[in-house]
Design a protein around this motif. Sequence first.
Motif, short mmCIF file in Angstrom:
data_model
loop_
_atom_site.label_atom_id
_atom_site.label_comp_id
_atom_site.label_asym_id
_atom_site.label_seq_id
_atom_site.Cartn_x
_atom_site.Cartn_y
_atom_site.Cartn_z
N CYS A 55 -1.34 -12.90 3.13
CA CYS A 55 -2.27 -11.87 2.63
C CYS A 55 -3.11 -11.29 3.76
O CYS A 55 -3.37 -10.08 3.79
N ARG A 56 -3.55 -12.12 4.70
CA ARG A 56 -4.32 -11.61 5.82
C ARG A 56 -3.43 -10.82 6.79
O ARG A 56 -3.87 -9.81 7.34
N LEU A 57 -2.22 -11.29 6.97
CA LEU A 57 -1.33 -10.63 7.93
C LEU A 57 -0.93 -9.24 7.46
O LEU A 57 -0.87 -8.29 8.26
N THR A 102 -1.42 -1.23 0.32
CA THR A 102 -2.32 -2.37 0.14
C THR A 102 -3.12 -2.29 -1.15
O THR A 102 -3.70 -3.28 -1.58
N LYS A 103 -3.15 -1.10 -1.79
CA LYS A 103 -3.88 -0.93 -3.05
C LYS A 103 -2.98 -1.09 -4.28
O LYS A 103 -3.45 -0.95 -5.41
N GLU A 120 -5.59 -8.19 0.13
CA GLU A 120 -6.72 -9.05 -0.18
C GLU A 120 -6.61 -9.63 -1.60
O GLU A 120 -6.14 -8.97 -2.51
N ASN A 121 -7.07 -10.90 -1.71
CA ASN A 121 -7.17 -11.59 -3.00
C ASN A 121 -5.84 -11.58 -3.76
O ASN A 121 -5.79 -11.30 -4.97
N GLY A 122 -4.78 -11.87 -3.08
CA GLY A 122 -3.47 -11.85 -3.70
C GLY A 122 -2.90 -13.23 -3.91
O GLY A 122 -3.29 -14.20 -3.25
#
Length: 783
Positions: free
Chosen positions: A121-123, A285-286, A127-129
């Motif tokens: 998720c960070r790479l 990402t959204k 976010e918050n996945g």
Amino acid sequence: KMVDPTLAEMGKNLNEAMKMLEDNQRKAEEENEKKYARKDIPGPLQGSGQDMVSILQLVQNLMHGEEEEESSQSYRLQNVGEQGHMALLGHSLAAYISVLDRERLRKLTTRILSDTTLWLCRLFRYENGSAYYHEDDREGLLKICRLVIHTRYEDYTLEGFNVLYTKQPVIYISSAARTGLGQALCNQLGLPLSCMCRVPCNTMFGSQHQMDVALLDRLIKDDVECGKLPLLLVANAGTPGAGHTDKLGRLKELCEQYKMWLHVEGVNLATLALGYVSSSVLAATKCDSMTLTLGSWLGLPAVPAVTLYRHEDPSLSLAAGLTSSQPVEKLRALPLWLSLQYLGHDGIVERIKHASQLSQRLLENLKNLDFIKTSVEDELSSPVVVFKFFQEYSNRDQTSHAAQASTIQHPIISNEGHIYDTFNQWLGEQLAQLVPASGVDVVELEDEGTCVRFSPLMTSAVLGTEIQDIDHLVDCLKMKIPVLTSTLQLREEFEQEVRRTVSLLYIEDLGWPGLGVVRYNYHSDEKNDDKQEKELEKINTELLKKLNELESDLTFSLGPEFGGQKNCVYIGMVTEDLDVSELVETIAATGREIEENSRLLENMTEVVRKGIQEAQLQLQKANEERLLEEGLLRQIPVVGSVLNWFSPFQASPKGRTFNLTAGSLESTESMYVSKAQGTGSTPPPTPTSSLAKQRLPGQKAFKRSLRSSDGFSETSSISHCDDLDKLDQRPPNLSPGQEQGPLEMERAEEQKEVAQAKTDTEDIHSDQLPPDCTKVEEQASQR
């Protein structure tokens, strides 16, 4: 340092096994032949069992023994690398960890799953996945569809398909998506195909591979008015064919308006790990969920695909199968957990960045090449490059392609479109064969037709593609472009020449990448079609053999194995110096020669049979005549010899010769007379074909001569004619009444013969004499 000795032994055994499997420099006795041996036949299990070395040797034989192209397979195995060994070690560790007690197994799997999900998720900026790990890359989308169904239909758990019947769900998918994806989803979900709606791509504005947002809006409104429920939209961040990205920002707004789920997949999602990301890809990402295929991006074997998603209700995720209460299923992330730690953040980014640099290097070189059209979405950061050979102004219609844009456009004329598809198919296969490390392949696009695709994110990590491989690919492409252009230009001329030739038939085959297809026509008055077809096959087969024996750069073949015309000669790619008229004349003349020889052989049997019968009759008649001339007494053995001793009988020889050309018996009396007189008829000169043109040393057949010396020949001929006229005139040192002496007459005659010889030589071989021959001959004439 490992505390558990079992783990240390497992790692040691894996290293030894991989070293044995990857070592392709085996001894000769370890290399299996491609034929089946007795040891390849399955047999019963041995009672005492086998050791690990023997079993691994058997695995290696199965991996390499029966491969047709062993070199390419071994090349892939050599590029697995240590990071691949870590992924393989993860599968072994998963089997070992599964035997732990339940509580310790639960803690270990929770740690592995949480770490891997957090890193991904960070790479990839999600976010918050949450993450779902699966072997089949379509399985994540399938589970997402079940999650959305559980979310939108509250009574689905109790009533099942009854709630779907009252309000039919609709899943929207782009027409540029991978083939069979919609049908696979309907089959796994138990939905009819009417629940799948394919959204066309843009045709007027924007990319030809992006989803038409306005048309999608109208389709959703129509479905809502019909009482259907818009459920999910599958968008692309890098279409499977051209690598284009949909307008994810506008699609997300549309999904929020109709409460739809947005799922994104594609190769361009890998660029989210880079420092610079294009705005079109950054909008992914959204989205509500995305599928990542890290195995091909990073060159990791046997690692699962990952679907990242956002959802607040864990019970619905459990019902959809996205989460599991079984700790063993959570161990799917273990190979990826080990590999990500081995590569690190910098290693992962460097691999993705290297693939993007390869695409940019190729794109920069393609811009400088003529007759090459590219189709990329973003020239600054496009990880997929699609290009094709295309000639804007063809010989057939120079006005039809006058307004070509920078992107690839399919030719207007259908025949030209098929020809360009065939040529690009050949180009892609040639490039893949010449530079296998590049990983280029051939792709069929709806609007552009057949193109060559370079997608390093899917191939470079496995094949080990480097910058020098791209440079080699460009060099090979530069060598193939002149061949393609010359073949395309001479194709029409070849067709016209063949159609003007009586004995040849032009075959229209748009799927053949070459100059064209020709067939020698066999003219026969017989009505037996089978016999005529066999004779046609025989003549064209022999014609192909004769053409291949010529010293030329052309390739003659029977055509493709499947789908080609029978009894034809297929001519491959050619260069610009090809003499098409000479080629067609040679094919026609060779075919006529083969046909005449074939007819001669057919008639030879009957001619020889009749000749033998006639010879037998003449021999019988000659024996009867000899009996009458010699008399009966000379036939008695003892009396005949005594009579011949006292009174020898001399008979003139009466031989016969059989003329195969005329098919008749002829007397040999003229032959004996000519030998006795020492004279004979001069044999006719050997006929020479008009096609046997004068060629320079080393010049191959069907090459157009670029050297012309007509001006030199005409000048030399005129100068020699003037010399002859001067020699015919009286020398200036003699008076009108003075006669030439013997010496002067002999010199004048000699000079005249030399000049005449020079004239004949220059007229015949003017194109083969060097320029200095004129000076040498003038000096000889002066002497």
